[in-house]
Design a protein around this motif. Sequence first.
Motif, PDB file in Angstrom:
ATOM      1  N   PHE A  37       0.793  -1.238   0.000  1.00  0.00           N
ATOM      2  CA  PHE A  37       0.000   0.000   0.000  1.00  0.00           C
ATOM      3  C   PHE A  37       0.825   1.289   0.000  1.00  0.00           C
ATOM      4  CE2 PHE A  37      -2.221  -3.344   2.483  1.00  0.00           C
ATOM      5  CZ  PHE A  37      -3.257  -3.609   1.590  1.00  0.00           C
ATOM      6  N   GLY A  38       2.160   1.229   0.248  1.00  0.00           N
ATOM      7  CA  GLY A  38       3.024   2.400   0.133  1.00  0.00           C
ATOM      8  C   GLY A  38       3.244   3.169   1.423  1.00  0.00           C
ATOM      9  N   SER A  39       4.187   4.118   1.372  1.00  0.00           N
ATOM     10  CA  SER A  39       4.574   4.903   2.550  1.00  0.00           C
ATOM     11  C   SER A  39       3.461   5.813   3.045  1.00  0.00           C
ATOM     12  CB  SER A  39       5.820   5.743   2.234  1.00  0.00           C
ATOM     13  OG  SER A  39       6.949   4.923   2.012  1.00  0.00           O
ATOM     14  N   ASP A  40       2.684   6.385   2.124  1.00  0.00           N
ATOM     15  CA  ASP A  40       1.617   7.287   2.543  1.00  0.00           C
ATOM     16  C   ASP A  40       0.564   6.557   3.385  1.00  0.00           C
ATOM     17  OD1 ASP A  40       2.732   9.511   1.446  1.00  0.00           O
ATOM     18  OD2 ASP A  40       1.532   9.494  -0.385  1.00  0.00           O
ATOM     19  N   THR A  41       0.212   5.350   2.983  1.00  0.00           N
ATOM     20  CA  THR A  41      -0.760   4.574   3.753  1.00  0.00           C
ATOM     21  C   THR A  41      -0.189   4.189   5.109  1.00  0.00           C
ATOM     22  OG1 THR A  41      -1.790   3.669   1.757  1.00  0.00           O
ATOM     23  CG2 THR A  41      -2.151   2.461   3.812  1.00  0.00           C
ATOM     24  N   ASN A  42       1.082   3.807   5.130  1.00  0.00           N
ATOM     25  CA  ASN A  42       1.732   3.486   6.402  1.00  0.00           C
ATOM     26  C   ASN A  42       1.772   4.711   7.312  1.00  0.00           C
ATOM     27  OD1 ASN A  42       3.300   1.647   8.121  1.00  0.00           O
ATOM     28  ND2 ASN A  42       5.011   3.010   7.684  1.00  0.00           N
ATOM     29  N   GLY A  43       2.065   5.873   6.735  1.00  0.00           N
ATOM     30  CA  GLY A  43       2.062   7.110   7.501  1.00  0.00           C
ATOM     31  C   GLY A  43       0.675   7.484   7.983  1.00  0.00           C
ATOM     32  N   LEU A  44      -0.329   7.242   7.145  1.00  0.00           N
ATOM     33  CA  LEU A  44      -1.718   7.545   7.520  1.00  0.00           C
ATOM     34  C   LEU A  44      -2.147   6.704   8.718  1.00  0.00           C
ATOM     35  CD1 LEU A  44      -4.511   8.821   7.039  1.00  0.00           C
ATOM     36  CD2 LEU A  44      -4.953   6.992   5.378  1.00  0.00           C
ATOM     37  N   ILE A  45      -1.824   5.430   8.697  1.00  0.00           N
ATOM     38  CA  ILE A  45      -2.187   4.544   9.812  1.00  0.00           C
ATOM     39  C   ILE A  45      -1.506   4.987  11.099  1.00  0.00           C
ATOM     40  CG2 ILE A  45      -1.947   2.184  10.709  1.00  0.00           C
ATOM     41  CD1 ILE A  45      -2.331   1.235   7.811  1.00  0.00           C
ATOM     42  N   SER A  46      -0.227   5.325  11.009  1.00  0.00           N
ATOM     43  CA  SER A  46       0.509   5.812  12.183  1.00  0.00           C
ATOM     44  C   SER A  46      -0.118   7.088  12.722  1.00  0.00           C
ATOM     45  CB  SER A  46       1.972   6.062  11.829  1.00  0.00           C
ATOM     46  OG  SER A  46       2.603   4.879  11.389  1.00  0.00           O
ATOM     47  N   SER A  47      -0.470   7.982  11.830  1.00  0.00           N
ATOM     48  CA  SER A  47      -1.074   9.254  12.233  1.00  0.00           C
ATOM     49  C   SER A  47      -2.434   9.045  12.880  1.00  0.00           C
ATOM     50  CB  SER A  47      -1.208  10.169  11.007  1.00  0.00           C
ATOM     51  OG  SER A  47      -1.825  11.388  11.364  1.00  0.00           O
ATOM     52  N   LEU A  48      -3.275   8.227  12.264  1.00  0.00           N
ATOM     53  CA  LEU A  48      -4.607   7.964  12.823  1.00  0.00           C
ATOM     54  C   LEU A  48      -4.512   7.291  14.188  1.00  0.00           C
ATOM     55  CD1 LEU A  48      -6.595   6.746   9.678  1.00  0.00           C
ATOM     56  CD2 LEU A  48      -6.954   8.868  10.954  1.00  0.00           C
ATOM     57  N   ASN A  49      -3.610   6.357  14.324  1.00  0.00           N
ATOM     58  CA  ASN A  49      -3.448   5.678  15.617  1.00  0.00           C
ATOM     59  C   ASN A  49      -3.049   6.657  16.711  1.00  0.00           C
ATOM     60  OD1 ASN A  49      -4.152   2.974  15.107  1.00  0.00           O
ATOM     61  ND2 ASN A  49      -2.144   2.526  14.222  1.00  0.00           N
ATOM     62  N   GLN A  50      -2.205   7.626  16.365  1.00  0.00           N
ATOM     63  CA  GLN A  50      -1.806   8.611  17.360  1.00  0.00           C
ATOM     64  C   GLN A  50      -2.969   9.515  17.746  1.00  0.00           C
ATOM     65  OE1 GLN A  50       0.786   8.625  19.126  1.00  0.00           O
ATOM     66  NE2 GLN A  50       1.891   7.043  18.014  1.00  0.00           N
ATOM     67  N   PHE A  51      -3.752   9.937  16.768  1.00  0.00           N
ATOM     68  CA  PHE A  51      -4.901  10.785  17.088  1.00  0.00           C
ATOM     69  C   PHE A  51      -5.953  10.019  17.878  1.00  0.00           C
ATOM     70  CE2 PHE A  51      -3.185  13.543  13.715  1.00  0.00           C
ATOM     71  CZ  PHE A  51      -3.318  14.768  14.332  1.00  0.00           C
ATOM     72  N   LEU A  52      -6.127   8.742  17.579  1.00  0.00           N
ATOM     73  CA  LEU A  52      -7.048   7.917  18.362  1.00  0.00           C
ATOM     74  C   LEU A  52      -6.558   7.783  19.802  1.00  0.00           C
ATOM     75  CD1 LEU A  52      -7.882   5.092  15.781  1.00  0.00           C
ATOM     76  CD2 LEU A  52      -9.524   6.696  16.789  1.00  0.00           C
ATOM     77  N   SER A  53      -5.254   7.725  19.972  1.00  0.00           N
ATOM     78  CA  SER A  53      -4.702   7.551  21.322  1.00  0.00           C
ATOM     79  C   SER A  53      -4.902   8.793  22.193  1.00  0.00           C
ATOM     80  CB  SER A  53      -3.214   7.204  21.247  1.00  0.00           C
ATOM     81  OG  SER A  53      -2.442   8.322  20.815  1.00  0.00           O
ATOM     82  N   TYR A  54      -5.320   9.905  21.607  1.00  0.00           N
ATOM     83  CA  TYR A  54      -5.590  11.105  22.399  1.00  0.00           C
ATOM     84  C   TYR A  54      -6.640  10.837  23.475  1.00  0.00           C
ATOM     85  CZ  TYR A  54      -2.998  14.245  19.287  1.00  0.00           C
ATOM     86  OH  TYR A  54      -2.019  14.884  18.577  1.00  0.00           O
ATOM     87  N   ILE A  55      -7.508   9.864  23.233  1.00  0.00           N
ATOM     88  CA  ILE A  55      -8.554   9.561  24.203  1.00  0.00           C
ATOM     89  C   ILE A  55      -7.955   9.083  25.520  1.00  0.00           C
ATOM     90  CG2 ILE A  55      -8.855   7.122  23.579  1.00  0.00           C
ATOM     91  CD1 ILE A  55     -11.665   9.660  24.386  1.00  0.00           C
ATOM     92  N   SER A  56      -6.708   8.616  25.483  1.00  0.00           N
ATOM     93  CA  SER A  56      -6.079   8.150  26.715  1.00  0.00           C
ATOM     94  C   SER A  56      -5.897   9.287  27.721  1.00  0.00           C
ATOM     95  CB  SER A  56      -4.725   7.492  26.421  1.00  0.00           C
ATOM     96  OG  SER A  56      -3.815   8.437  25.898  1.00  0.00           O
ATOM     97  N   LEU A  57      -5.921  10.534  27.235  1.00  0.00           N
ATOM     98  CA  LEU A  57      -5.846  11.674  28.145  1.00  0.00           C
ATOM     99  C   LEU A  57      -7.045  11.706  29.081  1.00  0.00           C
ATOM    100  CD1 LEU A  57      -4.580  14.484  25.738  1.00  0.00           C
ATOM    101  CD2 LEU A  57      -3.291  13.344  27.537  1.00  0.00           C
ATOM    102  N   LEU A  58      -8.188  11.210  28.593  1.00  0.00           N
ATOM    103  CA  LEU A  58      -9.392  11.181  29.405  1.00  0.00           C
ATOM    104  C   LEU A  58      -9.244  10.216  30.573  1.00  0.00           C
ATOM    105  CD1 LEU A  58     -12.213  12.486  29.333  1.00  0.00           C
ATOM    106  CD2 LEU A  58     -13.036  10.443  28.162  1.00  0.00           C
ATOM    107  N   GLU A  59      -8.396   9.226  30.388  1.00  0.00           N
ATOM    108  CA  GLU A  59      -8.141   8.254  31.452  1.00  0.00           C
ATOM    109  C   GLU A  59      -7.565   8.930  32.685  1.00  0.00           C
ATOM    110  OE1 GLU A  59      -5.218   5.669  33.562  1.00  0.00           O
ATOM    111  OE2 GLU A  59      -4.667   6.916  31.863  1.00  0.00           O
TER     112      GLU A  59
END
Length: 496
Positions: A37-59
């Motif tokens: 799928f290429g570097s952009d897709t790999n970067g997109l997944i990494s980026s989305l995972n980090q933004f999803l992890s923002y919810i951990s601040l609520l913890e």
Amino acid sequence: MKMKNKVTLVNMISSLALQICTIISGFIIPKIILSYFGSDTNGLISSLNQFLSYISLLEGGVTGVVAANLYKPLVNGDNQKLSAVVVTSKKFFNKVGAIFVAYTFCLAIVYPLVFEMDFWYVFFLTVILSMNLLVQYMFSITLRTLLNADKKLYIVSFTQIISTILNTILAYVSVKIYPSIHLLKLISGLLFFAQPVIYGRYVRKYYSIDWSAEADNQLLKERWNGFAINLAAFIHNSTDISILTFFTNLATVSIYNIYSLVAVGLKSLVQALTSGISATIGHAYAREDWNELNQKMDLYEYIVFLLVSFLFTVGALLITPFVMLYTSGIYDADYNQPLFGILLLISEALYIVKYPHLNLSYDANKFKEITKPAFVEALINIVVSVALVGKLGLVGIAIGTTLAMIYRMGFHVYFTSTIVKNRPQKIFYKKLALFASVSVFGVFLCHKIFPISSYTIKQWLIHAIDYSIILGLLYLVISLLFFKKELLFFKSYLKK
């Protein structure tokens, strides 16, 4: 004592096995994504995972507070208090999970609009990627924290090993049959649902938890003392990719992600090899046995320094050649970033060497006292990284993280000296100076005797062996010369 020591050893072995499986999987799956799928897709997944992890601040630090409050009822056999803590945790994380669902859909809508990407492609990928965190907050985290606090880490580890192996196999099979990034990640998300089922059965069988017990609201108030700790850890793990997403591009995010695979892998190995020690530190502190605590802290520090020095020095010598081999055939980004690779490993090494002191603060329930330094670390990381990323890119990000780690390490060494009798700061800094000096000398020696002239798998493996032997001998010599007391204690500990 004999049984307790055996449990500690089993926990360490099982955790190490899990981390090895996780590291192997962590290299295989990104390679599949890059190839198909290429570097952009790999970067997109990494980026989305980090933004999803923002919810951990609520913890807000609840996990650390819960773990700290589980030690005494477990040691004293107080099922009433144990039930109150567990029920409080479960109710809180159920609320976090519900909020996380709403946050996921907001992110799934906003992200593709802000970064002008294919809406439905990003929307469904975001929802699929969120499944892991949703299962964790809604069903797993409370049970896992209980098992870890009671030295049952091996239950968690063996369960996750099976999930990791299945995930890797099914990821490879799925791209061979139908190459879709959504399908690949959906399979991974569904596998996580098996974990809370296994944890739940074990807890119901071996613990007398009263699930109708009244929640301890005072415990939830304490979470704000742990919020800064949670925030600092979150920023350490998330700031870099978030800043790169906004100030660079997804290809650069992918470069960071590939290099961080090595750093995270090495960090995971250290965590696995020392995982059984933290709980014993917590139990010693709960008993206020200062002699035992000092002995175990000496051993903990020595083991962490030894592992970090060996693994991260070898890693610094080999990280860029490894990344170049790993990304061979991938030409949509420049993965040759040697300076960034070295700085990244230095920052992670500094993050890890404070583990004995950081974990002691957690075990001692000193969250309030270490709140301000955690905020200062987070501020240093963000400000310096943002200031330097424009001119220095990945290197600027690594510098920001490194400076933040130096500050936080210094504070925790100082703080330990205030809560543990007869433990001056110089104990830590003598070890730091000694291991750092040997590491620098080892790097010079390796470069002088065995410089890498070409990037081939054979050459990389030969140099990995040569470097490991040279550095291993150096650390063995200083261990025998300067750490006889720690080695004898460790030997006697295993015999008990």
